[in-house]
Scaffold this motif. Sequence first.
Motif, short mmCIF file in Angstrom:
data_model
loop_
_atom_site.label_atom_id
_atom_site.label_comp_id
_atom_site.label_asym_id
_atom_site.label_seq_id
_atom_site.Cartn_x
_atom_site.Cartn_y
_atom_site.Cartn_z
N GLN A 1 43.03 49.19 34.77
CA GLN A 1 43.01 49.25 33.85
C GLN A 1 41.85 47.95 33.43
O GLN A 1 41.11 48.33 32.14
CB GLN A 1 44.35 49.35 33.68
CG GLN A 1 45.41 50.26 33.49
CD GLN A 1 46.74 50.08 33.64
OE1 GLN A 1 47.31 49.65 34.51
NE2 GLN A 1 47.79 49.82 32.61
N ILE B 1 38.92 48.09 30.39
CA ILE B 1 38.60 47.68 28.97
C ILE B 1 37.13 46.93 29.51
O ILE B 1 36.81 46.41 28.90
CB ILE B 1 40.05 46.56 29.25
CG1 ILE B 1 41.20 47.60 29.01
CG2 ILE B 1 39.52 45.73 28.14
CD1 ILE B 1 42.47 46.41 28.64
N GLU C 1 51.17 42.83 31.90
CA GLU C 1 50.83 42.99 30.97
C GLU C 1 50.39 42.56 30.17
O GLU C 1 49.74 43.17 28.79
CB GLU C 1 52.40 44.14 30.67
CG GLU C 1 52.47 45.36 31.35
CD GLU C 1 51.61 46.96 31.35
OE1 GLU C 1 51.47 46.55 30.56
OE2 GLU C 1 51.63 47.13 33.19
N LEU D 1 46.63 42.47 29.71
CA LEU D 1 45.97 43.79 30.12
C LEU D 1 46.21 43.13 28.15
O LEU D 1 44.37 43.97 27.78
CB LEU D 1 46.40 44.84 30.26
CG LEU D 1 46.76 45.17 31.79
CD1 LEU D 1 47.14 46.27 32.16
CD2 LEU D 1 45.07 45.63 31.55
N GLU D 2 47.03 42.92 28.39
CA GLU D 2 47.59 43.30 25.98
C GLU D 2 45.79 41.85 25.59
O GLU D 2 45.33 42.53 24.75
CB GLU D 2 48.48 42.87 25.36
CG GLU D 2 48.70 42.83 24.03
CD GLU D 2 48.78 44.22 23.28
OE1 GLU D 2 48.61 44.50 22.61
OE2 GLU D 2 48.82 45.59 24.15
N ARG D 3 45.90 40.95 26.43
CA ARG D 3 44.84 40.15 25.46
C ARG D 3 43.47 41.09 26.08
O ARG D 3 42.88 40.28 25.26
CB ARG D 3 44.90 38.48 26.66
CG ARG D 3 46.01 38.28 26.12
CD ARG D 3 46.42 36.59 26.80
NE ARG D 3 48.03 36.28 26.84
CZ ARG D 3 48.35 34.44 25.70
NH1 ARG D 3 46.76 34.48 25.24
NH2 ARG D 3 48.67 34.24 25.22
N LEU D 4 43.47 41.20 26.90
CA LEU D 4 42.10 41.69 27.38
C LEU D 4 41.98 42.42 26.29
O LEU D 4 40.41 42.71 25.70
CB LEU D 4 41.88 41.94 28.92
CG LEU D 4 41.45 41.59 29.95
CD1 LEU D 4 40.99 41.81 30.96
CD2 LEU D 4 39.90 41.06 29.45
N ARG D 5 42.85 43.34 25.26
CA ARG D 5 42.46 44.96 24.93
C ARG D 5 42.09 43.75 23.15
O ARG D 5 40.98 44.07 22.46
CB ARG D 5 43.59 45.30 24.46
CG ARG D 5 43.78 46.06 25.65
CD ARG D 5 45.09 46.91 25.30
NE ARG D 5 45.19 47.55 26.62
CZ ARG D 5 46.62 47.79 27.47
NH1 ARG D 5 47.32 46.99 26.75
NH2 ARG D 5 46.25 48.29 28.60
N HIS D 6 42.28 42.49 23.01
CA HIS D 6 42.03 41.83 21.99
C HIS D 6 40.93 41.03 21.84
O HIS D 6 40.93 40.32 20.95
CB HIS D 6 43.17 40.85 21.41
CG HIS D 6 44.47 42.08 21.33
ND1 HIS D 6 45.44 42.87 21.40
CD2 HIS D 6 44.47 43.18 20.06
CE1 HIS D 6 46.48 43.37 21.01
NE2 HIS D 6 45.63 43.48 20.49
#
Length: 222
Positions: free
Chosen positions: A106, A110, A213, A216-221
């Motif tokens: 994942q 990203i 998790e 991953l959320e920080r990477l998405r932003h």
Amino acid sequence: MTFKQELEQMRQEYVANSPADVYNEINRLITEQQQAGQAFGLEVGQEIGLHGAQKTKDFTLNNTLGQPVNLYDELAKGPVVLTFYRGGWCPFCNMQLRSYQKVLPQIEAIGGQLIAVSPQSPDNTLTQKEKEELEFQVLSDTNGLVAAAYNILYDVPDYIKDIFLNKFNLDLAEYNATNRWILPITSTFMIDESGIVRSAYVEPDYMKRPDPEDILERLRHL
């Protein structure tokens, strides 16, 4: 079981199975670092509002195969999740690395990469089984120069050194192939392609780790 639940279960078992004198001394070190009155780790460029924020510290370290890996070369491929761990002898570190391996596809989807750094010597960085299972770069910072540049290196105090030697039969200086007893504060930095630290998790309590998790959320932003 979630990462947080697994981590909490490990913490409870660790506390229950540790002799009181050992746990008290380990907790003493954690408390001393938490109350040291100094900020560990690098500043986060975005949060301090610097449009021309200073780039993070570049470095080159060897991986488990003895091959040099350069941070800025890796950043040219995409953002990097850079985590510093204490060593393969630490069960919390091992759990963290295994959990991060699970979300590696994942992270890569990203566009990110994962790099783990410890002070272990290349020979002790990973077992053969771990080398086969972990697909991200695991680097050896034997003299702690990179950890020092990231402001997370500390000298192991004598009262902890005694525990390692007498209770765990572990000579860190020998294990890390250096003449110093040093460790990094467990930390995870997220660095964007321009070399700016976008988030930092620096925690003296090594029984706490950032949730995959959340990473991953920080990477998405980014």
